[in-house]
Design a protein around this motif. Structure first.
Motif, PDB file in Angstrom:
ATOM      1  N   THR A 173      25.313 -11.321  14.074  1.00 38.73           N
ATOM      2  CA  THR A 173      24.291 -10.419  13.359  1.00 38.73           C
ATOM      3  C   THR A 173      23.301  -9.953  14.518  1.00 38.73           C
ATOM      4  O   THR A 173      22.864 -10.857  15.373  1.00 38.73           O
ATOM      5  CB  THR A 173      23.356 -10.953  12.602  1.00 38.73           C
ATOM      6  OG1 THR A 173      24.129 -11.685  11.379  1.00 38.73           O
ATOM      7  CG2 THR A 173      22.354 -10.063  11.721  1.00 38.73           C
ATOM      8  N   SER A 176      19.572 -11.263  15.728  1.00 37.47           N
ATOM      9  CA  SER A 176      19.547 -12.396  15.323  1.00 37.47           C
ATOM     10  C   SER A 176      18.511 -13.416  16.218  1.00 37.47           C
ATOM     11  O   SER A 176      18.474 -13.024  17.289  1.00 37.47           O
ATOM     12  CB  SER A 176      20.860 -13.229  15.281  1.00 37.47           C
ATOM     13  OG  SER A 176      20.752 -14.556  15.077  1.00 37.47           O
ATOM     14  N   ASN A 203      21.252 -14.598  21.614  1.00 38.12           N
ATOM     15  CA  ASN A 203      21.991 -14.838  20.317  1.00 38.12           C
ATOM     16  C   ASN A 203      23.665 -14.635  20.342  1.00 38.12           C
ATOM     17  O   ASN A 203      24.085 -13.972  21.721  1.00 38.12           O
ATOM     18  CB  ASN A 203      21.515 -13.926  19.258  1.00 38.12           C
ATOM     19  CG  ASN A 203      21.513 -12.444  19.274  1.00 38.12           C
ATOM     20  OD1 ASN A 203      22.598 -11.847  20.085  1.00 38.12           O
ATOM     21  ND2 ASN A 203      20.496 -11.563  18.992  1.00 38.12           N
TER      22      ASN A 203
END
Length: 252
Positions: A173, A176, A203
């Protein structure tokens, strides 16, 4: 702060330890704000199959005990008369320094392919296998590796896949907050492998996007998280951290 896995004796920590091993449990408690060094976000090692070779190492052949530390591996490799270019800890592991998933060393399968479901980064599917065959490098999604069953000299299963056929892992995502130190390996269309370790916390999406956009990796595989280490002549850090296995780059 350095965390010893043996410090966790009960509750969820014990459950996670039993399921995912020492590497995964320490990663899970070391999230931090995303904080990549903007001037030098990643240290990298470019591995050209024409001049370099990659090998994987778990146990010292003399003692049949895990090498444990990068310094032990470097010393042994140099005593074999080889010039060490880089050493990285080779993926997620279980208690007693046992590699999680497939581990092939010198064409001998020491740990079987793991297609099970479970807890932790290793089981964030699709995961994959980095392998060396005929001095060429490749990465395959684990079930495809099982179906194709290629003959390999070295193989390492880890997870998740960062990039598969130039596509970022579908579970990642943008934005994130799941940020930490990360290491991985990618392979380009030309067959060049690149090991990378982040300078700061990143991330999964950001790490994968960097492999895709900057390295131009066709496939890339996550190696490890908060405890990741990378040794090169430019960063000769001999951490006392214990690992199950090691990915070693030497000159041919």
């Amino acid at each position: 702060m350095f965390w010893h896995c043996k410090s966790y004796h009960r509750g969820l920590f014990l459950v996670a330890l039993l399921l995912s091993g020492c590497s995964a449990i320490r990663q899970s408690i070391q999230n931090q704000p995303c904080s990549l060094d903007t001037a030098n976000p990643y240290d990298t090692v470019k591995i050209d199959p024409d001049i370099h070779q990659i090998s994987l190492h778990w146990k010292n052949p003399t003692t049949n005990q895990p090498f444990k530390t990068i310094e032990n591996v470097v010393t042994w490799i140099e005593n074999e008369g080889l010039e060490v270019i880089a050493v990285a800890n080779a993926g997620i592991f279980e208690p007693k320094l046992i590699p999680t998933g497939l581990f092939v060393e010198n064409a001998s399968e020491l740990r079987p392919l793991n297609l099970e479901d479970g807890y932790g980064n290793f089981y964030l599917k699709p995961n994959g296998v980095f392998y060396v065959t005929n001095h060429q490098f490749g990465i395959l999604e684990s079930s495809r590796f099982h179906q194709q069953s290629p003959e390999v000299e070295y193989a390492l299963q880890s997870g998740p896949l960062l990039i598969e056929n130039q596509n970022i892992h579908p579970e990642f995502t943008p934005g994130s907050k799941n940020c930490r130190l990360r290491s991985g390996i990618g392979v380009t269309a030309e067959g060049v492998a690149v090991i990378a370790i982040s300078n700061g916390a990143v991330n999964f999406y950001g790490f994968a996007k960097w492999f895709k956009d900057v390295i131009k990796a066709v496939n890339a595989l996550y190696l490890d998280g908060a405890i990741s280490q990378l040794f090169t002549q430019q960063r000769p850090n001999f951490s006392e951290e214990s690992f199950a296995s090691f990915l070693v780059v030497t000159l041919k």
